[in-house]
Design an enzyme around this catalytic site. Structure first.
Site, PDB file in Angstrom:
ATOM      1  N   LEU A  47       7.159  -5.506  36.758  1.00 36.18           N
ATOM      2  CA  LEU A  47       7.524  -5.223  34.571  1.00 36.18           C
ATOM      3  C   LEU A  47       7.414  -6.156  33.892  1.00 36.18           C
ATOM      4  O   LEU A  47       6.603  -6.905  32.774  1.00 36.18           O
ATOM      5  CB  LEU A  47       8.611  -4.899  34.703  1.00 36.18           C
TER       6      LEU A  47
ATOM      7  N   GLN B 115       6.997 -11.271  34.672  1.00 36.74           N
ATOM      8  CA  GLN B 115       7.159 -12.859  35.215  1.00 36.74           C
ATOM      9  C   GLN B 115       7.568 -13.805  34.401  1.00 36.74           C
ATOM     10  O   GLN B 115       7.109 -13.721  33.612  1.00 36.74           O
ATOM     11  CB  GLN B 115       5.865 -12.837  35.818  1.00 36.74           C
TER      12      GLN B 115
ATOM     13  N   GLY C   4      11.148 -16.058  38.028  1.00 38.36           N
ATOM     14  CA  GLY C   4      10.888 -15.016  39.297  1.00 38.36           C
ATOM     15  C   GLY C   4      10.115 -13.737  38.527  1.00 38.36           C
ATOM     16  O   GLY C   4       8.976 -13.806  37.606  1.00 38.36           O
TER      17      GLY C   4
ATOM     18  N   ASP D  22      18.752 -19.371  25.244  1.00 37.25           N
ATOM     19  CA  ASP D  22      17.138 -18.675  25.890  1.00 37.25           C
ATOM     20  C   ASP D  22      16.469 -17.447  25.113  1.00 37.25           C
ATOM     21  O   ASP D  22      16.034 -16.721  25.638  1.00 37.25           O
ATOM     22  CB  ASP D  22      16.681 -18.930  27.225  1.00 37.25           C
TER      23      ASP D  22
END
Length: 718
Positions: A391, A393, A397, A515
């Site tokens: 879905l 990256q 990860g 973030d």
């Protein structure tokens, strides 16, 4: 011999479950929240134990088994004060003081091993540690005495009488150099004794303070306890010990980046130093007629566990107060007991039907503990982690789509987040995200369903979001891709704002996300926003307003507030800046910035220019794929002005999340925004003295609202 590689640590499933159980049991007692994270991992056939103190909350003083505090040491202001932390009455409180703080677990550091290839048949454990230390001059003109990382045979012994001054709380005049001391230490010395090269050096001490190996720090550009008023005196220190080579390396830096060159390296055979096979780790410090403040802000340690193991129960740093309660003590004791006796050879908890933990504790009944997923089920559900099931990256990860069994045996779709192996960054992100998002409950946050760990693979399982990420919907489609409707866009902005308000103001700890960007905003079947990816998020204690990362400024360019590059600190205001960038992207359908890519623009500057160009020009920033009449012009202007206000260069001028929610609910007018983008200046200038309309700071002058919260600690702790 070359220095060893940095330790790679993988959190085991057992350690995480025990940690979560202890946290859950203790969460009913707010004064007794542990600050330490502990887990075990396996690499190259050896087992390692790791603990981490990212900070030292004052609640540590109530927790048995966390730390042993000796002499004049205290836990105060979110730091370990190895010597007293005060500027009051130095003749009484600062002169000739000593202190120690020890981790209470005894580790086996050497063992007899007939099969070992060493000549003496002894196998020594390797270990590595990193800590942030602050040596601060209480009086600008003087510093003294020093600070040491200590490996001691006795973890409960206080500093010896007469160990103040140059003895660093380690020894005294009558015992200095005696083999009966049984310690090794790495000293950071700030006072020159006759046997020292200068007043700014690092040394390896064995049973005494006349260092076996010593090196001045001046050639490395390091100044311990500096008198530079722009420097808070903090340093990062890394110490690596290779048990096979019987050698130690010490590295130091002002920031979180470990240098390639050690400041000291020396041979060290701990089996010839310690009084037995076991030892304790901690810190020691002293003052003399000259004095300074010696404090520790964070501490991580990883130790190799030798085959005969470390089976001693931790020593208590403080007696358990009656107000803390039996459940917390029971949880911690049970976690330790289970961790010592359950074998972990790559299997998950519960694979053995006779597992003591499974038969003793029903983890499903403990509030807040997520489900443990079967690794085989997740591997099958993702098609063995097939590329076709991917879905997304990122630096953390990969995220995969999977089908698993849900309640009542029904299949359900989930998102499986696989962290980047068992390296240090991967396990840190895994633990940070698991420990924070597991306790959060809000309709606009991605819901954590569970976790899994096996053979170093770290997985978190989330609700599947059918409409994917906001980033994909806004920027990932081609010319024929459906356009996100105006109603959905406004609803997404409002949802993220609600989540941000919950993190900043409504949750019992202040959470900084760090973030916020479109790729971390997921959309459910109804296009409701779900803020996710809490790998960088940090929960702050009530007396803190910011978080400083060891490794510099994390996040994504374009969403990082300009002040973060100067302070290195993440705050609620820096989160709001990232949210402002997201608002402008949602309204315009363009990325905030990207370099040398077709169709990209410096969006923030462009919207400021349109805003200052005249009445109504700001609406030209609206996504051109939305035809006139397909969006509400009043709401579009409201969002664009809010995006500019959140992106203000001065953090004190940005609205709080509480005010943002009311602006989006249309119960408060859009913010007043200057006609042109203000210049960024640091330190930020105070806001002009005027009454501002703020929901959470009503009738408060803006400069007071921006600076409210008191002065920082003498050590620079915010």
């Amino acid at each position: 011999m070359a220095p060893p590689r940095r330790g790679q640590r993988a959190a085991t499933g057992l350690a995480v479950l025990l940690l979560l159980y202890a946290i859950s049991a203790c969460s009913l007692l707010p004064a007794a929240r542990a600050q330490a994270t502990a887990f075990t991992s396996t690499r190259n056939g050896s087992e390692f134990s790791t603990f981490s103190f990212p900070s030292f909350g004052n609640s540590l003083r109530q927790l048995p088994g966390n730390l042993t505090v000796l002499g004049n040491a205290t836990v105060n202001a979110n730091a370990l004060q190895i010597t007293p932390d005060t500027r009051n009455d130095p003749e009484k409180f600062l002169i000739n003081q000593t202190g120690r703080v020890m981790y209470p677990r005894a580790y086996v550091l050497w063992a007899a091993n007939a099969s070992n290839t060493s000549a003496d048949g002894r196998r020594l454990a390797s270990f590595s540690t990193v800590f942030k230390v602050n040596l601060f001059r209480a009086t600008p003109s003087v510093k003294g005495e020093g600070f040491a990382f200590l490996i001691a045979s006795d973890g409960a012994a206080p500093p010896p009488p007469g160990s103040h001054g140059g003895y660093l709380g380690l020894t005294n005049a009558s015992t200095d150099g005696s083999a009966a001391n049984g310690f090794a230490a790495v000293e950071l010395d700030t006072v020159k004794q006759p046997y020292d090269p200068d007043d700014n050096h690092v040394g390896l001490d064995v049973n005494g303070v006349r260092s076996k190996v010593v090196a001045s720090l001046t050639p490395f550009g390091i100044d311990l306890a500096t008198n530079n008023t722009k420097d808070d005196g903090s340093h990062m220190v890394w110490i690596d010990y290779n048990g096979t080579a019987r050698h130690v390396w010490v590295y130091m830096a002002k920031n979180g980046s470990r240098p390639d060159t050690p400041v000291l390296d020396a041979p060290l055979d701990l089996s010839r130093v310690l009084l037995g096979k076991t030892a304790y780790f901690g810190f020691s410090a002293s003052t003399g007629v000259l004095y300074q403040l010696n404090c520790l802000h964070s501490w991580d340690l990883t130790v190799e566990l030798l085959p005969d193991g470390s089976n001693k129960q931790p020593l208590s740093g403080w007696k358990l107060g009656l107000a803390i309660g039996v459940p917390c003590a029971f949880a911690l004791a049970l976690g330790l007991f289970a961790g010592l006796y359950i074998k972990k050879r790559g299997r998950r908890i519960g694979d053995d039907s006779s597992s003591m933990v499974r038969s003793t504790i029903n983890f499903a009944s403990i509030p807040g503990v997520p489900k443990e997923f079967d690794y085989k089920e997740l591997r099958k559900g993702t098609g063995n982690f097939d590329e076709k099931m991917k879905l997304g990256q990122g630096g953390y990860g990969v995220v995969y789509r999977a089908t698993v069994f849900g309640e009542h045996g029904r299949s359900m779709e989930v998102a499986v987040k696989q962290f980047s192996g068992a390296n240090t960054k991967g396990q840190e992100d895994f633990l940070a995200e698991l420990s924070i998002i597991n306790l959060l409950r809000h309709r606009n946050l991605v819901k954590l369903l569970g976790w899994c760990h096996q053979d170093g693979v770290l997985l978190l399982v989330y609700d599947f979001m059918p409409n994917g990420s906001l980033d994909r919907l806004l920027f990932g489609g081609g010319p024929e891709a459906p356009v996100l409707t105006w109603g959905h866009r406004y609803n997404i902005v409002a949802g993220v704002a609600s989540a941000l308000n919950y993190l900043h103001h409504e949750y019992d700890q202040r959470v900084i996300h760090r973030d916020i960007k479109p790729s971390n905003i997921m959309l459910d079947a109804a296009f409701n926003a779900r803020l996710g990816d809490f790998g960088l998020a940090r929960a702050l204690e009530t007396d803190k307003t910011s978080y400083t990362d060891k490794l510099g400024v994390p996040g994504t360019l374009g969403y990082i507030a300009p002040e973060c590059f100067h302070t290195g600190r993440a705050t609620r205001e820096s989160d709001v800046f990232g949210f402002g960038a997201v608002i402008l992207e949602i309204v315009s359908g363009r990325r905030i910035s990207c370099s040398n890519a077709a169709g990209c623009s410096q969006l923030l500057e462009a919207v400021w220019q349109l805003h200052g160009a005249g009445e109504g020009r700001i609406l030209e920033a609206v996504d051109r794929r939305l035809a006139p009449g397909e969006f509400d012009e009043g709401d579009a202007e409201r969002l664009l002005l809010l995006g500019l206000a959140c992106s203000h260069p001065n953090p004190g001028e940005r609205p709080r999340a509480r005010a943002i929610v009311q602006i989006l609910a249309r119960s408060a007018p859009p913010p007043d925004v200057p006609a042109s983008k203000p210049a960024f200046m640091w330190p930020a200038l105070p806001v002009v003295l005027r009454l501002v309309r703020r929901v959470d700071d009503a009738e408060l002058p803006a400069d007071q609202g921006a600076r409210r919260g008191g002065q920082g600690h003498a050590h620079g702790v915010s």
